[in-house]
Design a protein around this motif. Structure first.
Motif, short mmCIF file in Angstrom:
data_model
loop_
_atom_site.label_atom_id
_atom_site.label_comp_id
_atom_site.label_asym_id
_atom_site.label_seq_id
_atom_site.Cartn_x
_atom_site.Cartn_y
_atom_site.Cartn_z
N TYR A 1 8.91 24.53 -25.88
CA TYR A 1 7.45 23.99 -26.12
C TYR A 1 7.01 23.72 -27.76
O TYR A 1 6.07 23.50 -28.06
N VAL A 2 8.01 24.32 -28.65
CA VAL A 2 7.97 24.34 -30.01
C VAL A 2 8.89 24.19 -30.63
O VAL A 2 10.14 24.46 -30.36
N GLU A 3 8.87 23.34 -31.94
CA GLU A 3 9.97 23.16 -32.84
C GLU A 3 9.47 23.13 -34.08
O GLU A 3 8.25 22.41 -34.39
N VAL A 4 10.28 23.57 -35.05
CA VAL A 4 9.61 23.74 -36.64
C VAL A 4 10.44 22.61 -37.45
O VAL A 4 11.95 22.64 -37.17
N VAL A 5 10.16 22.02 -38.21
CA VAL A 5 10.66 21.18 -39.01
C VAL A 5 10.37 21.65 -40.47
O VAL A 5 9.48 21.73 -40.86
N LYS A 6 11.58 22.15 -40.86
CA LYS A 6 11.56 22.47 -42.57
C LYS A 6 11.17 21.76 -43.33
O LYS A 6 11.28 20.53 -43.21
N ALA A 7 10.51 22.28 -44.34
CA ALA A 7 9.71 21.66 -45.59
C ALA A 7 10.80 20.65 -46.07
O ALA A 7 12.25 21.02 -46.38
N GLY A 8 10.58 19.19 -46.18
CA GLY A 8 11.46 18.45 -47.11
C GLY A 8 12.42 17.60 -46.10
O GLY A 8 12.97 16.70 -46.24
N ASN A 9 12.37 18.15 -44.71
CA ASN A 9 13.29 17.45 -43.82
C ASN A 9 12.73 16.14 -43.22
O ASN A 9 11.49 16.14 -43.12
N PHE A 10 13.43 15.06 -43.05
CA PHE A 10 12.91 13.89 -42.62
C PHE A 10 13.00 13.98 -40.92
O PHE A 10 13.70 14.81 -40.52
N GLN A 11 11.73 13.46 -40.57
CA GLN A 11 11.57 13.77 -38.90
C GLN A 11 10.87 12.57 -38.26
O GLN A 11 10.39 11.61 -39.05
N ALA A 12 11.43 12.33 -37.12
CA ALA A 12 11.17 10.87 -36.31
C ALA A 12 10.61 11.74 -34.91
O ALA A 12 11.18 12.46 -34.46
N ALA A 13 9.94 11.07 -34.20
CA ALA A 13 9.81 11.05 -32.68
C ALA A 13 9.45 10.08 -31.85
O ALA A 13 9.08 9.06 -32.27
N ALA A 14 9.59 10.49 -30.59
CA ALA A 14 9.20 9.33 -29.36
C ALA A 14 8.74 10.21 -28.25
O ALA A 14 9.46 11.20 -27.79
N THR A 15 8.08 9.87 -27.54
CA THR A 15 7.74 10.14 -26.15
C THR A 15 9.12 9.99 -24.89
O THR A 15 9.50 8.71 -25.30
N MET A 16 9.20 10.70 -24.32
CA MET A 16 10.43 10.29 -23.24
C MET A 16 9.55 9.87 -21.97
O MET A 16 10.44 9.60 -20.80
#
Length: 153
Positions: A96-111
């Protein structure tokens, strides 16, 4: 028609896609390790993605913690030094949790129909510390190496 959660939580459109509202901004300040400027110690937002919406590839200069609250699982992609991976948070056997490290590019979508999540950033979020993928070579790399993720650019 507006989704009921947009009204319930008084959310507004986010530049990366979806809807958000900042629900916490620490009154304590700290100096950013990324650029030595003052930021709140911590910020937290509600973030809602509806079916068909995406959170476009972007980066934040500080660590960000995503927590799933309700709705369908969320696909969360990270890009670091031309390494791409996906994590799913919420529902089933997913965390139920995920960490995005500083400076990483990230993107998301609902399933599914929607995903309501929370995002905490420390030192706190400021739009001055936020950027999309602007480099044409990086955009082209995603289109060639990960054509299924082109919609996130």
């Amino acid at each position: 028609m507006t989704h009921p959660l947009v009204k319930k939580y008084n959310l507004e459109p986010h530049p990366e896609g979806g809807f958000y509202r900042q629900v916490f901004r620490s009154e304590h300040e700290t100096t950013s390790y990324a650029h030595n400027q003052t930021r709140p110690a911590l910020t937290h937002i509600y973030f809602l993605l509806l079916k068909g919406q995406v959170s476009r590839f972007h980066r934040v200069l500080h660590d960000e913690v995503w927590n799933h609250y309700e709705g369908a699982p969320l696909q969360l992609f990270q890009l670091e030094n031309q390494q791409m991976w996906e994590r799913r948070i919420g529902g089933g056997d997913n965390e139920y949790v995920e960490v995005v490290k500083a400076g990483n590019f990230q993107a998301a979508a609902t399933m599914g129909e929607y995903s309501l999540v929370g995002c905490s950033v420390a030192p706190g979020f400021d739009f001055k510390d936020f950027s999309f993928i602007e480099e044409p070579s990086m955009q082209e790399w995603i289109k060639v190496a990960h054509p299924d993720l082109t919609r996130f650019i």
